[in-house]
Design an enzyme around this catalytic site. Structure first.
Site, PDB file in Angstrom:
ATOM      1  N   CYS A 206       0.846  -1.202   0.000  1.00  0.00           N
ATOM      2  CA  CYS A 206       0.000   0.000   0.000  1.00  0.00           C
ATOM      3  C   CYS A 206       0.880   1.251   0.000  1.00  0.00           C
ATOM      4  O   CYS A 206       0.960   1.980   0.982  1.00  0.00           O
ATOM      5  CB  CYS A 206      -0.954   0.017   1.191  1.00  0.00           C
ATOM      6  N   CYS A 387      -5.284   2.530  -5.546  1.00  0.00           N
ATOM      7  CA  CYS A 387      -5.062   3.191  -4.265  1.00  0.00           C
ATOM      8  C   CYS A 387      -5.998   4.392  -4.199  1.00  0.00           C
ATOM      9  O   CYS A 387      -5.780   5.362  -4.922  1.00  0.00           O
ATOM     10  CB  CYS A 387      -3.605   3.644  -4.184  1.00  0.00           C
TER      11      CYS A 387
END
Lengths: 443, 110
Positions: A206, A387
């Site tokens: 991430c 994202c």
């Protein structure tokens, strides 16, 4: 203030099914399990890791195979919705929203071995566990994730998080995320001081999380009406903030507008938590020491010793050394055709997100079934990753891209280059349900 | 995405709100059923409540829905944001009409 719990929010799926609620919805789902397209095989399939990739594949293969024995290896009892941890550390979510029991996601027919792989032995088609047990396989899916190497930062210990010493890290655990929120609140209540935000010198899962943490903290600082009392600095080991040029430029511009000082080519090397000092190695220069009131630590990340020391890893002379070697399109190991990868463990540019797993699971299932039937592997992973880039508490951009940073928007009506309330709502309300559907192998 | 996949996402999305969905369903059904026992239909004459409350709900929703999502009206930015906000607000206004129209009808017919 974290939101209060809503009824049913922390109730497990199993409990709800027991209650019989939503039977009308769940009922049709059962129709899709083990359909007519199931492939017959007697193969023993071993999945290493019960994270997002491992659970998705366990569910998908349970539905698509007939007669197979599936074993999953993991010591953990709990499954965490890690994409929610930035919301926990930003004070938006209660931490309990991010935890479920692994057993709730595992099909009953899957054999769960509670162990930790110490060695991969692909030449003999087996993995060795730390307790000495050997598990043989016909097919192996490596979904072991990655290791957070806080130990590579001198003086850093995850136990420092939440001790009032200004150390936070959204990556360490669910509890650490909640404690990071407490540390940020403590810093804000002091009325001023310096906050240091970092990127690691390695690939990271991430990759937007360190940036999101900076943006949400900036939001909270601005809300105090005394933003000028706070000094915010962001350290980048490579000089880059994001791999996609448009977003890299956008974040740099926004940091500049919001008064964030960037220190490029700085890598966090050591922490003295008692003195609240951080030491950075600076490329081409001398080490620098910074005082801080809050520091957001992002650790170096690796694939873990068992994988790194195995024949399954990229070798030192190759790109992505130490990470799992796979063909980035078929997700098959090029040296051992019965070994496959999914998730963070693989050596790939970006692609260490839950959104990547969602795409990879589909490709892996298709190629895996083709391989079992002796057919060519036709499914190809396009490098998709996503994202939702939170730029403040309440708005976000839907960043989706693939190989070579090519934008791959899923929704033609959502502009991937604009901040949006809708994208925030998707992040805050819709992605966790989609993630759970992914674990079940439904999407 | 498969149909089963869509249903699964919808199910998990609805989970935290089952209590609210139930309350709203009861608040909708009870006045509707009671009023229909007195020959109510959607074309019946309502009252002040059903005339003024729904627009008020639309107006309030316009400001409160972003707040409910821990955001603010200031972050409603793109045309999709505006369409979503307007759609949700009108939807809630329509729901308010469905609840208050039969209530006003029953009050008038006393």
């Amino acid at each position: 203030m974290p939101k209060k719990h809503l009824p049913f929010e922390s109730v497990s799926r199993r409990d709800l099914l027991k209650l019989g609620l939503g039977a009308g919805v769940v009922g049709p789902l059962a129709l899709s399990s083990r359909g007519a397209k199931a492939v017959n095989t007697q193969a023993h399939i071993v999945i290493v890791g019960a994270g997002a990739g491992g659970l998705s594949m366990a569910n998908r293969l349970t539905n698509s195979l007939q007669g197979a024995k599936i074993t999953i290896i993991d010591t953990r009892e709990k499954h965490y919705y890690q994409p929610g941890w930035t919301l926990v550390a930003s004070g938006v979510w209660n931490q309990d929203k991010t935890v479920t029991d692994i057993v709730d996601w595992l099909p009953k027919s899957v054999n769960w071995v509670k162990g930790h792989v110490a060695e991969y032995d692909p030449d003999n088609n087996r993995v060795l566990l730390e307790d000495g047990q050997a598990v043989s396989y016909d097919q192996l899916i490596v979904a072991s994730g990655l290791q957070l190497r806080y130990d590579l930062i001198q003086g850093m210990d995850v136990d420092l998080i939440g001790q009032g010493k200004g150390v936070g890290s959204v990556y360490a655990s669910m509890d650490a995320s909640a404690k990071t929120n407490e540390e940020i609140k403590r810093w804000i209540s002091k009325g001023g001081g310096t906050g240091l935000f970092n990127l690691p010198p390695t690939a990271l899962k991430c990759a937007g999380a360190p940036i999101k943490m900076t943006f949400t903290t900036l939001h909270r600082l601005e809300d105090t009406g005394r933003r000028e009392q706070f000094n915010v600095e962001f350290m980048t080991p490579s000089g880059g903030l994001f791999s996609v040029p448009f977003y890299n430029d956008f974040i740099k511009q926004r940091f500049s507008e919001q008064g964030v000082t960037r220190n490029d080519l700085w890598t966090l090397k050591a922490i003295d938590a008692d003195a609240k000092k951080a030491t950075y190695s600076v490329k081409g220069g001398e080490d620098q020491v910074k005082d801080y009131d809050f520091i957001h630590v992002v650790p170096p990340m690796t694939a873990g010793a068992a994988l790194e020391n195995s024949p399954l890893a990229f070798q030192p002379n190759e790109n992505f050394k130490g990470w799992m070697k796979v063909d980035r399109e078929t997700l098959q190991n090029p040296d051992y055709f019965n070994v496959w990868g999914i998730g963070d463990v693989m050596g790939m540019p970006s692609n260490k997100t839950a959104a990547s797993v969602k795409m990879q699971a589909k490709v892996l299932e298709e190629n895996f079934l083709a391989s079992l039937q002796g057919k060519p592997l036709t499914a190809k992973h396009n490098g998709y990753t996503s994202c939702p880039m939170i730029t403040a508490i309440g708005k976000a951009m839907l960043v989706e891209f693939g190989w070579d940073s090519k934008l791959l928007p899923s929704f033609s009506f959502i502009d991937p280059k604009k901040e949006s309330w809708t994208v925030w709502v998707m992040k805050e309300r819709m992605l966790r349900p989609a993630y759970y559907a992914m674990l079940e192998g439904k999407i | 995405m498969t149909f089963s996949g869509i249903l699964t996402v919808v199910w998990y999305s609805a989970l935290p709100w089952l209590w609210l969905i139930s309350v709203m369903l009861v608040a909708f059904l009870v006045p509707q059923l009671l009023a229909r026992m007195k020959s109510y239909s959607f074309t019946s004459k309502g009252g002040m409540g059903s005339k003024y409350i729904p627009p008020l709900v639309v107006l309030l929703a316009f400001f409160l829905v972003p707040l409910q999502t821990q955001s603010s009206l200031a972050y409603v930015n793109t045309w999709v944001d505006w369409m979503n906000l307007i759609g949700v607000s009108i939807g809630l206004g329509f729901y308010a009409w469905l609840v208050f129209h039969p209530i006003c009808f029953m009050r008038n017919s006393k």
